[in-house]
Design a protein around this motif. Structure first.
Motif, PDB file in Angstrom:
ATOM      1  N   TYR A 211      11.954 -99.608  15.682  1.00 49.47           N
ATOM      2  CA  TYR A 211      12.160 -99.505  17.138  1.00 49.47           C
ATOM      3  C   TYR A 211      13.426 -98.708  17.443  1.00 49.47           C
ATOM      4  O   TYR A 211      13.457 -97.919  18.387  1.00 49.47           O
ATOM      5  N   ALA A 212      14.473 -98.946  16.637  1.00 49.28           N
ATOM      6  CA  ALA A 212      15.721 -98.214  16.851  1.00 49.28           C
ATOM      7  C   ALA A 212      15.510 -96.713  16.591  1.00 49.28           C
ATOM      8  O   ALA A 212      16.025 -95.858  17.316  1.00 49.28           O
TER       9      ALA A 212
ATOM     10  N   HIS B 252      13.217-105.581  22.935  1.00 50.53           N
ATOM     11  CA  HIS B 252      13.782-106.797  23.544  1.00 50.53           C
ATOM     12  C   HIS B 252      12.796-107.961  23.490  1.00 50.53           C
ATOM     13  O   HIS B 252      13.187-109.092  23.230  1.00 50.53           O
TER      14      HIS B 252
ATOM     15  N   MET C 298      22.515 -97.752  15.901  1.00 56.52           N
ATOM     16  CA  MET C 298      22.164 -99.056  16.467  1.00 56.52           C
ATOM     17  C   MET C 298      22.020-100.107  15.362  1.00 56.52           C
ATOM     18  O   MET C 298      22.623-101.187  15.442  1.00 56.52           O
TER      19      MET C 298
ATOM     20  N   ILE D 115      23.948 -97.483  26.751  1.00 55.58           N
ATOM     21  CA  ILE D 115      22.581 -96.958  26.756  1.00 55.58           C
ATOM     22  C   ILE D 115      21.960 -97.206  28.123  1.00 55.58           C
ATOM     23  O   ILE D 115      21.386 -96.309  28.751  1.00 55.58           O
TER      24      ILE D 115
ATOM     25  N   ILE E  20      15.322-110.601  13.603  1.00 53.86           N
ATOM     26  CA  ILE E  20      15.719-109.215  13.314  1.00 53.86           C
ATOM     27  C   ILE E  20      15.761-108.986  11.804  1.00 53.86           C
ATOM     28  O   ILE E  20      15.260-107.986  11.298  1.00 53.86           O
TER      29      ILE E  20
ATOM     30  N   THR F  60      25.724-114.193  21.450  1.00 53.33           N
ATOM     31  CA  THR F  60      24.674-113.205  21.164  1.00 53.33           C
ATOM     32  C   THR F  60      23.304-113.634  21.686  1.00 53.33           C
ATOM     33  O   THR F  60      23.003-114.831  21.739  1.00 53.33           O
TER      34      THR F  60
ATOM     35  N   MET G 216      26.828-105.057  22.198  1.00 47.15           N
ATOM     36  CA  MET G 216      26.568-105.270  23.627  1.00 47.15           C
ATOM     37  C   MET G 216      27.112-104.088  24.432  1.00 47.15           C
ATOM     38  O   MET G 216      26.467-103.623  25.376  1.00 47.15           O
TER      39      MET G 216
ATOM     40  N   VAL H  95      29.382-108.279  17.774  1.00 55.30           N
ATOM     41  CA  VAL H  95      28.472-108.658  18.865  1.00 55.30           C
ATOM     42  C   VAL H  95      28.900-107.929  20.144  1.00 55.30           C
ATOM     43  O   VAL H  95      28.079-107.356  20.872  1.00 55.30           O
TER      44      VAL H  95
ATOM     45  N   HIS I 165      27.441-110.444  28.799  1.00 52.64           N
ATOM     46  CA  HIS I 165      28.168-110.585  27.551  1.00 52.64           C
ATOM     47  C   HIS I 165      29.593-111.138  27.642  1.00 52.64           C
ATOM     48  O   HIS I 165      30.418-110.856  26.789  1.00 52.64           O
TER      49      HIS I 165
ATOM     50  N   PHE J 246      12.896-109.107  19.804  1.00 49.08           N
ATOM     51  CA  PHE J 246      14.129-109.431  19.078  1.00 49.08           C
ATOM     52  C   PHE J 246      15.326-109.860  19.918  1.00 49.08           C
ATOM     53  O   PHE J 246      16.428-109.992  19.419  1.00 49.08           O
TER      54      PHE J 246
ATOM     55  N   PHE K  88      12.240-103.896  13.248  1.00 48.02           N
ATOM     56  CA  PHE K  88      13.418-103.742  14.103  1.00 48.02           C
ATOM     57  C   PHE K  88      13.985-102.326  13.983  1.00 48.02           C
ATOM     58  O   PHE K  88      14.225-101.646  14.983  1.00 48.02           O
TER      59      PHE K  88
ATOM     60  N   ALA L  72      20.050-107.630  32.618  1.00 51.50           N
ATOM     61  CA  ALA L  72      21.067-108.538  32.087  1.00 51.50           C
ATOM     62  C   ALA L  72      22.303-107.808  31.565  1.00 51.50           C
ATOM     63  O   ALA L  72      22.946-108.240  30.637  1.00 51.50           O
ATOM     64  N   ALA L  73      22.635-106.693  32.214  1.00 53.04           N
ATOM     65  CA  ALA L  73      23.712-105.847  31.693  1.00 53.04           C
ATOM     66  C   ALA L  73      25.056-106.564  31.597  1.00 53.04           C
ATOM     67  O   ALA L  73      25.898-106.188  30.815  1.00 53.04           O
TER      68      ALA L  73
ATOM     69  N   THR M 109      10.544 -98.353  24.697  1.00 53.27           N
ATOM     70  CA  THR M 109      11.093 -98.890  23.445  1.00 53.27           C
ATOM     71  C   THR M 109      12.100-100.007  23.717  1.00 53.27           C
ATOM     72  O   THR M 109      12.215-100.936  22.936  1.00 53.27           O
ATOM     73  N   CYS M 110      12.810 -99.915  24.822  1.00 56.98           N
ATOM     74  CA  CYS M 110      13.770-100.972  25.164  1.00 56.98           C
ATOM     75  C   CYS M 110      13.010-102.289  25.302  1.00 56.98           C
ATOM     76  O   CYS M 110      13.378-103.298  24.717  1.00 56.98           O
TER      77      CYS M 110
HETATM   78  C1  HEC Z   1      15.841-101.925  18.069  1.00 53.91           C
HETATM   79  C2  HEC Z   1      15.832-102.889  19.129  1.00 53.91           C
HETATM   80  C3  HEC Z   1      16.388-102.541  20.492  1.00 53.91           C
HETATM   81  C4  HEC Z   1      16.169-101.407  21.218  1.00 53.91           C
HETATM   82  C5  HEC Z   1      15.311-100.201  20.875  1.00 53.91           C
HETATM   83  C6  HEC Z   1      16.905-101.575  22.454  1.00 53.91           C
HETATM   84  N1  HEC Z   1      17.585-102.777  22.456  1.00 53.91           N
HETATM   85 FE1  HEC Z   1      18.805-103.466  23.915  1.00 53.91          FE
HETATM   86  N2  HEC Z   1      19.171-105.140  22.812  1.00 53.91           N
HETATM   87  C7  HEC Z   1      18.601-105.444  21.581  1.00 53.91           C
HETATM   88  C8  HEC Z   1      19.121-106.709  21.113  1.00 53.91           C
HETATM   89  C9  HEC Z   1      18.747-107.401  19.812  1.00 53.91           C
HETATM   90  C10 HEC Z   1      20.020-107.163  22.088  1.00 53.91           C
HETATM   91  C11 HEC Z   1      20.874-108.436  22.050  1.00 53.91           C
HETATM   92  C12 HEC Z   1      22.199-108.081  21.359  1.00 53.91           C
HETATM   93  C13 HEC Z   1      23.144-109.264  21.291  1.00 53.91           C
HETATM   94  O1  HEC Z   1      23.211-110.035  22.286  1.00 53.91           O
HETATM   95  O2  HEC Z   1      23.822-109.426  20.261  1.00 53.91           O
HETATM   96  C14 HEC Z   1      20.018-106.159  23.161  1.00 53.91           C
HETATM   97  C15 HEC Z   1      20.795-106.237  24.316  1.00 53.91           C
HETATM   98  C16 HEC Z   1      20.732-105.325  25.367  1.00 53.91           C
HETATM   99  C17 HEC Z   1      21.480-105.455  26.600  1.00 53.91           C
HETATM  100  C18 HEC Z   1      22.442-106.590  26.953  1.00 53.91           C
HETATM  101  C19 HEC Z   1      23.839-106.215  26.503  1.00 53.91           C
HETATM  102  C20 HEC Z   1      24.827-107.300  26.841  1.00 53.91           C
HETATM  103  O3  HEC Z   1      25.891-106.955  27.326  1.00 53.91           O
HETATM  104  O4  HEC Z   1      24.553-108.484  26.598  1.00 53.91           O
HETATM  105  C21 HEC Z   1      21.146-104.386  27.383  1.00 53.91           C
HETATM  106  C22 HEC Z   1      21.661-104.069  28.775  1.00 53.91           C
HETATM  107  C23 HEC Z   1      20.214-103.572  26.634  1.00 53.91           C
HETATM  108  N3  HEC Z   1      19.991-104.185  25.396  1.00 53.91           N
HETATM  109  C24 HEC Z   1      19.658-102.405  27.090  1.00 53.91           C
HETATM  110  C25 HEC Z   1      18.780-101.611  26.348  1.00 53.91           C
HETATM  111  C26 HEC Z   1      18.127-100.417  26.857  1.00 53.91           C
HETATM  112  C27 HEC Z   1      18.279 -99.881  28.274  1.00 53.91           C
HETATM  113  C28 HEC Z   1      17.376 -99.936  25.848  1.00 53.91           C
HETATM  114  C29 HEC Z   1      16.453 -98.726  25.812  1.00 53.91           C
HETATM  115  C30 HEC Z   1      16.938 -97.450  26.300  1.00 53.91           C
HETATM  116  C31 HEC Z   1      17.531-100.826  24.706  1.00 53.91           C
HETATM  117  N4  HEC Z   1      18.391-101.832  25.053  1.00 53.91           N
HETATM  118  C32 HEC Z   1      16.908-100.648  23.470  1.00 53.91           C
HETATM  119  C33 HEC Z   1      17.713-104.671  20.891  1.00 53.91           C
HETATM  120  C34 HEC Z   1      17.265-103.402  21.272  1.00 53.91           C
END
Ligand code: HEC
Length: 154
Positions: free
Chosen positions: A108-109, A147, A79, A42, A98, A92, A36, A32, A25, A150, A105, A21-22, A142-143
């Motif tokens: 995980y970060a 996800h 993060m 990342i 969270i 968002t 994103m 926000v 946004h 949260f 939360f 879902a890259a 962890t991603c």
């Molecule tokens: C601590 C929690 C956490 C971790 C660890 C985490 N994410 Fe996320 N991620 C989130 C949350 C919460 C959102 C939604 C943010 C929002 O929409 O405001 C998100 C959103 C995203 C999105 C969508 C961004 C967008 O443009 O809407 C991507 C892509 C993503 N994460 C990739 C990753 C990847 C790849 C990893 C691991 C290497 C990772 N994340 C690790 C919590 C996390």
């Protein structure tokens, strides 16, 4: 060494999920958008490493080191700072849970940061590909874990 191979395949599978879902946004602003963008950054770095481990890009330990460092730089406090309490402005996908489960939360970060630092260190030391793949599997896991807990898929 079966385990490493399996976690490498797992990592590639998780990668597809994480990167899926890259581009969700459109229209985001402020904090926000910032988070994103950080997540997208990342995800771009995860993809670089994933492609090398899958064999669809040339395997370059120094590139893995750089990508892992970039991921670590966006993890941990960097993060969690992007998630001030109640920042749930549209569009968002962050869950209100969270802030109800903040210790989980932020753990995980932190775990993303420490696993990315481990990956960085292994790549820098010239560890073999299987070891690097196993470390990458932990980063990618962890991603998914965070996800699932949260992030609300819209
Ligand atoms: C601590 C929690 C956490 C971790 C660890 C985490 N994410 Fe996320 N991620 C989130 C949350 C919460 C959102 C939604 C943010 C929002 O929409 O405001 C998100 C959103 C995203 C999105 C969508 C961004 C967008 O443009 O809407 C991507 C892509 C993503 N994460 C990739 C990753 C990847 C790849 C990893 C691991 C290497 C990772 N994340 C690790 C919590 C996390």
């Amino acid at each position: 060494m079966k385990t490493a191979t399996r976690s490498s395949a797992l990592a590639v599978g998780l990668l597809t999920l994480a990167v899926g879902a890259a581009f969700a946004h459109g229209g985001a602003t402020g904090i926000v958008k910032e988070r994103m963008d950080a997540m997208t950054e990342i995800s771009r770095n995860v993809k670089v490493v994933g492609q090398m481990l899958k064999g669809t890009a040339a395997y370059k330990p120094d590139e893995i080191e750089r990508a892992a460092k970039a991921i670590a730089g966006h993890a941990g406090d960097a993060m969690t700072d992007l998630f001030p309490e109640g920042s749930l402005m549209s569009p968002t996908e962050a869950s209100p849970e969270i802030w109800a489960e903040w210790p989980e939360f932020s753990a995980y970060a932190e775990s993303l940061q420490s696993s990315a630092q481990t990956l960085e260190g292994l790549a820098a030391q010239g560890a073999d590909k299987k070891t690097v793949a196993a470390a990458f599997g932990k980063v990618a896991a962890t991603c998914k874990t965070c996800h699932e807990a949260f992030r609300i898929k819209k």
